[in-house]
Design an enzyme around this catalytic site. Structure first.
Site, PDB file in Angstrom:
ATOM      1  N   ALA A   1       9.912  -3.082   6.320  1.00 45.84           N
ATOM      2  CA  ALA A   1      10.083  -1.781   7.009  1.00 45.84           C
ATOM      3  C   ALA A   1      10.274  -0.646   5.999  1.00 45.84           C
ATOM      4  O   ALA A   1      11.075   0.248   6.190  1.00 45.84           O
ATOM      5  CB  ALA A   1      11.254  -1.835   7.993  1.00 45.84           C
ATOM      6  N   GLY A   2       9.500  -0.701   4.905  1.00 43.66           N
ATOM      7  CA  GLY A   2       9.657   0.287   3.831  1.00 43.66           C
ATOM      8  C   GLY A   2       8.551   1.319   3.773  1.00 43.66           C
ATOM      9  O   GLY A   2       8.541   2.160   2.879  1.00 43.66           O
ATOM     10  N   GLY A   3       7.572   1.258   4.696  1.00 45.59           N
ATOM     11  CA  GLY A   3       6.444   2.190   4.627  1.00 45.59           C
ATOM     12  C   GLY A   3       5.422   1.758   3.591  1.00 45.59           C
ATOM     13  O   GLY A   3       4.597   2.547   3.130  1.00 45.59           O
TER      14      GLY A   3
ATOM     15  N   ASP B   1      -2.792  -1.472   9.435  1.00 43.90           N
ATOM     16  CA  ASP B   1      -2.882  -1.526   7.966  1.00 43.90           C
ATOM     17  C   ASP B   1      -3.421  -2.860   7.444  1.00 43.90           C
ATOM     18  O   ASP B   1      -3.676  -2.988   6.245  1.00 43.90           O
ATOM     19  CB  ASP B   1      -1.484  -1.328   7.347  1.00 43.90           C
ATOM     20  CG  ASP B   1      -0.935   0.069   7.571  1.00 43.90           C
ATOM     21  OD1 ASP B   1      -1.727   0.997   7.837  1.00 43.90           O
ATOM     22  OD2 ASP B   1       0.299   0.232   7.469  1.00 43.90           O
TER      23      ASP B   1
ATOM     24  N   GLY C   1       4.434  -4.010   4.177  1.00 46.30           N
ATOM     25  CA  GLY C   1       4.895  -5.358   3.817  1.00 46.30           C
ATOM     26  C   GLY C   1       4.493  -6.405   4.847  1.00 46.30           C
ATOM     27  O   GLY C   1       3.947  -7.451   4.489  1.00 46.30           O
TER      28      GLY C   1
ATOM     29  N   PRO D   1       9.709  -4.407   0.066  1.00 49.29           N
ATOM     30  CA  PRO D   1      10.805  -4.241   1.022  1.00 49.29           C
ATOM     31  C   PRO D   1      10.296  -4.163   2.462  1.00 49.29           C
ATOM     32  O   PRO D   1       9.359  -3.411   2.737  1.00 49.29           O
ATOM     33  CB  PRO D   1      11.445  -2.908   0.606  1.00 49.29           C
ATOM     34  CG  PRO D   1      10.423  -2.209  -0.227  1.00 49.29           C
ATOM     35  CD  PRO D   1       9.570  -3.269  -0.858  1.00 49.29           C
TER      36      PRO D   1
ATOM     37  N   LYS E   1       0.846  -1.204   0.000  1.00 47.90           N
ATOM     38  CA  LYS E   1       0.000   0.000   0.000  1.00 47.90           C
ATOM     39  C   LYS E   1       0.875   1.245   0.000  1.00 47.90           C
ATOM     40  O   LYS E   1       2.029   1.230   0.493  1.00 47.90           O
ATOM     41  CB  LYS E   1      -0.972   0.035   1.185  1.00 47.90           C
ATOM     42  CG  LYS E   1      -0.345   0.169   2.582  1.00 47.90           C
ATOM     43  CD  LYS E   1      -0.021   1.594   3.011  1.00 47.90           C
ATOM     44  CE  LYS E   1       0.877   1.611   4.239  1.00 47.90           C
ATOM     45  NZ  LYS E   1       1.640   2.798   4.464  1.00 47.90           N
TER      46      LYS E   1
END
Ligand code: C5P
Length: 311
Positions: free
Chosen positions: A100-102, A140, A105, A98, A11
């Site tokens: 911890a990519g925002g 999320d 995940g 990825p 997202k």
């Protein structure tokens, strides 16, 4: 061996307004989520011993815990406990998003796990059952089940699908290491306490925020240009404060002609909006040559939420 594979999307947040810190440790927020066509896959294999275990392969797999703290294991346990399932599952996660990519995940792996285990165990959970379990797992996770484009309020788990037309072409600049979501939220609190943020952001810090109307209007138009003007992210300054090199990525995106660019969620991935698919390709090539990020990835949204793809 019997197994079921589900895939679920990353997202991005087209708008993210962060309000005050609540008593439960979460911030009240208002956001517009969009699911994009970058997917993780979770396969749930039937096992006879009743155990739930996980292994992880793919992008950044070494940084994802392959133990009981993995959100996918917690998702499978939560589903099993709600429906008194005694069977176990061996979960294998294939990462393309990825960590911890925002980009949600970990949350999306939990959403895929719910879909895969529901099919494997034939629990026949309703959408409401799954959404309730998802909300307990993380802010999320409900959106990763739903997909599309949606407004999220509360801590992000209370969703309303948004009216959106057209497809949007994004270029994602993926950094060489992740950022911790709690650390970015703590940083926004610190910055607000120091009053380094704008008067508007300080007002948002004391009221339950609302999604900016202009982003919803832009989404109805189906045009990327107005959406570019309407993008916003209150967590951007906090992520940039913790990872100042992202300034250069966003600057490069602007120089290369992106319609807009911002940090995705809590970062450090930066999302650049392109006019169309060809423009996205040009942007991606240009950004790759700058050497400012680990990987550059094109993505298109909106797409559907978590789905079973093989059984
Ligand atoms: O819900 P999730 O587990 O993804 O949240 C991770 C962390 O991010 C929370 O523990 C909290 O520190 C922060 N967070 C927050 N407000 C939200 C969502 C997340 O402060 N609305």
């Amino acid at each position: 061996m019997i197994s079921v594979t589900a895939r679920s999307p990353a997202k991005i947040n087209l708008a993210l307004r962060v309000g005050p810190l609540r008593g439960d440790g979460f911030h009240s927020l208002a956001t517009v989520f969009q699911a994009i066509d970058l997917y993780d896959e979770v396969t749930a294999h039937q096992v006879d011993d009743g155990e739930i275990t996980v292994s992880v392969t793919g992008l950044g797999a070494e940084s994802v815990p392959a133990n009981d703290s993995n959100l996918a294991v917690r998702a499978a346990r939560a589903l099993a406990s709600r429906f008194s399932v005694t069977q176990g599952a061996r979960l294998t996660i294939l990462k393309r998003i990825p960590p911890a990519g925002g980009l949600a995940g970990g949350s999306t792996d939990a959403a895929a796990t719910l879909m895969a285990c529901d099919a494997l165990w034939r629990t026949r959970a309703s959408r409401t059952d799954l959404a309730e379990i998802a909300a307990d797992l993380g802010s999320d996770v409900p959106f990763c089940l739903l997909g599309g484009t949606a407004v999220g309020v509360g801590r992000g788990e209370l969703l309303t699908p948004a009216l959106a037309s057209g497809d949007y072409h994004w270029v994602l600049a993926i950094d060489s290491s992740g950022l911790s979501t709690p650390a970015v939220y703590a940083e926004i609190d610190r910055l607000r306490a120091e009053q380094h943020l704008s008067a508007k952001a300080r007002r948002d810090a004391t009221h339950d925020p609302a999604v900016p109307e202009e982003v919803l209007v832009a989404l109805r138009s189906g045009e990327p240009k107005p959406l570019g003007r309407a993008l916003s992210n209150d967590l951007g300054d906090a992520a940039l404060s913790l990872r100042p090199r992202l300034h250069r990525v966003l600057e490069a995106g602007r120089d290369l002609g992106a319609l807009a660019g911002q940090v995705s969620g809590s970062g450090p991935t930066c999302m650049l909006l392109a006019r169309d698919a060809d423009h996205a390709l040009n942007l991606a090539v240009g950004l790759t040559t700058t050497g400012l990020c680990r990987t550059v990835q094109r993505a298109c949204g909106p797409v559907a939420g978590a789905r079973v793809v093989r059984d």
